[in-house]
Scaffold this motif. Sequence first.
Motif, PDB file in Angstrom:
ATOM      1  N   VAL A 153       0.837  -1.202   0.000  1.00 40.22           N
ATOM      2  CA  VAL A 153       0.000   0.000   0.000  1.00 40.22           C
ATOM      3  C   VAL A 153       0.870   1.249   0.000  1.00 40.22           C
ATOM      4  CG1 VAL A 153      -1.646   1.339   1.388  1.00 40.22           C
ATOM      5  CG2 VAL A 153      -1.992  -1.120   1.048  1.00 40.22           C
ATOM      6  N   ARG A 154       1.886   1.263   0.820  1.00 42.33           N
ATOM      7  CA  ARG A 154       2.785   2.426   0.872  1.00 42.33           C
ATOM      8  C   ARG A 154       3.501   2.636  -0.460  1.00 42.33           C
ATOM      9  NH1 ARG A 154       5.524   1.469   6.778  1.00 42.33           N
ATOM     10  NH2 ARG A 154       3.712   2.102   7.986  1.00 42.33           N
ATOM     11  N   LEU A 155       3.971   1.545  -1.046  1.00 39.96           N
ATOM     12  CA  LEU A 155       4.668   1.656  -2.326  1.00 39.96           C
ATOM     13  C   LEU A 155       3.742   2.130  -3.439  1.00 39.96           C
ATOM     14  CD1 LEU A 155       6.849  -1.566  -2.242  1.00 39.96           C
ATOM     15  CD2 LEU A 155       7.678   0.780  -2.207  1.00 39.96           C
ATOM     16  N   ALA A 156       2.545   1.572  -3.476  1.00 37.76           N
ATOM     17  CA  ALA A 156       1.597   1.971  -4.513  1.00 37.76           C
ATOM     18  C   ALA A 156       1.246   3.450  -4.367  1.00 37.76           C
ATOM     19  CB  ALA A 156       0.341   1.103  -4.432  1.00 37.76           C
ATOM     20  N   PHE A 157       1.050   3.895  -3.138  1.00 36.58           N
ATOM     21  CA  PHE A 157       0.747   5.309  -2.906  1.00 36.58           C
ATOM     22  C   PHE A 157       1.922   6.185  -3.327  1.00 36.58           C
ATOM     23  CE2 PHE A 157       0.743   9.088  -0.172  1.00 36.58           C
ATOM     24  CZ  PHE A 157      -0.472   9.646  -0.569  1.00 36.58           C
ATOM     25  N   ALA A 158       3.126   5.787  -2.944  1.00 35.58           N
ATOM     26  CA  ALA A 158       4.319   6.568  -3.313  1.00 35.58           C
ATOM     27  C   ALA A 158       4.495   6.596  -4.826  1.00 35.58           C
ATOM     28  CB  ALA A 158       5.563   5.980  -2.649  1.00 35.58           C
ATOM     29  N   GLN A 159       4.226   5.479  -5.482  1.00 34.28           N
ATOM     30  CA  GLN A 159       4.378   5.429  -6.934  1.00 34.28           C
ATOM     31  C   GLN A 159       3.353   6.340  -7.609  1.00 34.28           C
ATOM     32  OE1 GLN A 159       3.696   1.621  -8.872  1.00 34.28           O
ATOM     33  NE2 GLN A 159       5.435   2.030 -10.207  1.00 34.28           N
ATOM     34  N   ARG A 160       2.113   6.335  -7.134  1.00 37.40           N
ATOM     35  CA  ARG A 160       1.090   7.214  -7.711  1.00 37.40           C
ATOM     36  C   ARG A 160       1.464   8.679  -7.533  1.00 37.40           C
ATOM     37  NH1 ARG A 160      -2.814   3.305  -5.879  1.00 37.40           N
ATOM     38  NH2 ARG A 160      -2.900   4.378  -3.894  1.00 37.40           N
ATOM     39  N   ARG A 161       2.026   9.013  -6.382  1.00 38.05           N
ATOM     40  CA  ARG A 161       2.425  10.404  -6.137  1.00 38.05           C
ATOM     41  C   ARG A 161       3.538  10.816  -7.096  1.00 38.05           C
ATOM     42  NH1 ARG A 161       3.560  12.025  -0.320  1.00 38.05           N
ATOM     43  NH2 ARG A 161       3.475  14.027  -1.311  1.00 38.05           N
ATOM     44  N   ARG A 162       4.489   9.908  -7.374  1.00 35.75           N
ATOM     45  CA  ARG A 162       5.587  10.232  -8.290  1.00 35.75           C
ATOM     46  C   ARG A 162       5.118  10.326  -9.734  1.00 35.75           C
ATOM     47  NH1 ARG A 162       8.610   6.938  -4.918  1.00 35.75           N
ATOM     48  NH2 ARG A 162       8.300   5.126  -6.220  1.00 35.75           N
ATOM     49  N   ASP A 163       4.065   9.587 -10.077  1.00 32.38           N
ATOM     50  CA  ASP A 163       3.586   9.567 -11.453  1.00 32.38           C
ATOM     51  C   ASP A 163       2.719  10.775 -11.807  1.00 32.38           C
ATOM     52  OD1 ASP A 163       4.887   7.189 -11.798  1.00 32.38           O
ATOM     53  OD2 ASP A 163       3.102   5.934 -11.615  1.00 32.38           O
ATOM     54  N   ARG A 164       2.317  11.578 -10.831  1.00 34.71           N
ATOM     55  CA  ARG A 164       1.475  12.744 -11.098  1.00 34.71           C
ATOM     56  C   ARG A 164       2.314  13.907 -11.609  1.00 34.71           C
ATOM     57  NH1 ARG A 164      -0.726  11.689  -5.852  1.00 34.71           N
ATOM     58  NH2 ARG A 164      -2.613  10.507  -6.131  1.00 34.71           N
ATOM     59  N   PRO A 165       1.713  14.755 -12.448  1.00 33.78           N
ATOM     60  CA  PRO A 165       2.425  15.966 -12.869  1.00 33.78           C
ATOM     61  C   PRO A 165       2.658  16.871 -11.659  1.00 33.78           C
ATOM     62  CG  PRO A 165       0.329  15.702 -14.062  1.00 33.78           C
ATOM     63  CD  PRO A 165       0.422  14.611 -13.063  1.00 33.78           C
ATOM     64  N   ALA A 166       3.695  17.689 -11.729  1.00 35.69           N
ATOM     65  CA  ALA A 166       4.003  18.608 -10.629  1.00 35.69           C
ATOM     66  C   ALA A 166       2.790  19.474 -10.332  1.00 35.69           C
ATOM     67  CB  ALA A 166       5.199  19.480 -11.002  1.00 35.69           C
ATOM     68  N   GLY A 167       2.509  19.674  -9.062  1.00 36.86           N
ATOM     69  CA  GLY A 167       1.402  20.528  -8.646  1.00 36.86           C
ATOM     70  C   GLY A 167       0.065  19.814  -8.605  1.00 36.86           C
ATOM     71  N   HIS A 168      -0.024  18.608  -9.096  1.00 37.76           N
ATOM     72  CA  HIS A 168      -1.291  17.879  -9.092  1.00 37.76           C
ATOM     73  C   HIS A 168      -1.612  17.432  -7.673  1.00 37.76           C
ATOM     74  CE1 HIS A 168      -4.542  15.414 -10.593  1.00 37.76           C
ATOM     75  NE2 HIS A 168      -4.112  14.445  -9.794  1.00 37.76           N
ATOM     76  N   GLN A 169      -2.858  17.594  -7.267  1.00 34.12           N
ATOM     77  CA  GLN A 169      -3.306  17.170  -5.952  1.00 34.12           C
ATOM     78  C   GLN A 169      -4.292  16.024  -6.106  1.00 34.12           C
ATOM     79  OE1 GLN A 169      -2.428  18.492  -2.903  1.00 34.12           O
ATOM     80  NE2 GLN A 169      -0.897  19.647  -4.038  1.00 34.12           N
ATOM     81  N   PRO A 170      -4.320  15.110  -5.190  1.00 35.51           N
ATOM     82  CA  PRO A 170      -5.342  14.068  -5.250  1.00 35.51           C
ATOM     83  C   PRO A 170      -6.729  14.710  -5.232  1.00 35.51           C
ATOM     84  CG  PRO A 170      -3.712  13.564  -3.572  1.00 35.51           C
ATOM     85  CD  PRO A 170      -3.426  14.949  -4.067  1.00 35.51           C
TER      86      PRO A 170
END
Length: 186
Positions: A153-170
């Motif tokens: 879960v932690r890795l998947a969350f970290a990977q999703r955060r890295r894959d977002r464009p800069a400034g993108h918020q959930p």
Amino acid sequence: AERRLFEGERHYTQALAREGAGQPAAALAEAQRAVDAGGGRDARLLAAAIAIGAGELDVASGHLAAILALDADDADAIYDSALVADRRGDYNGAREGYLTTLRSAPAYAAARYNLAALTWRRGVTAEALHHVALFQRDYPADPRGAELRVVQVRLAFAQRRRDRPAGHQPQEQLRQPGERERVARG
């Protein structure tokens, strides 16, 4: 020869007892006596395991090299050598050792577990997720799977955060409080 074998077994048993009592130096000395008395592979593996736990990595490497010189495919010795590399901070050596262990003995759950942990610690997220998924698939009854689910879960969350464009918020963080409540109610 029979007396020597008995001595090896006695020292082996003493090494296990000393290790269980939290006496690593005495355990390692007894394991070495078991090796010297002809205890063979098992005595060397025990001595290596105790040495790894005590941080005596050169001693462990010596015992493991002796085992591997006789049987280069010994999965336990390959695995313990990977542990030594891991403890020394040798990422490539540890990774290759764990992978070699799995090629030699596919059911070696600890090697897959350590691959997941090693790659997670190094920040190699995609590979860590791969090893977590394989661990869960191949060893579903292993209790370490629950621990790896948290890592997943932690890795998947970290990977999703890295894959977002800069400034993108959930999306959840962009909603107004009233909108969130309406969505939650259906």
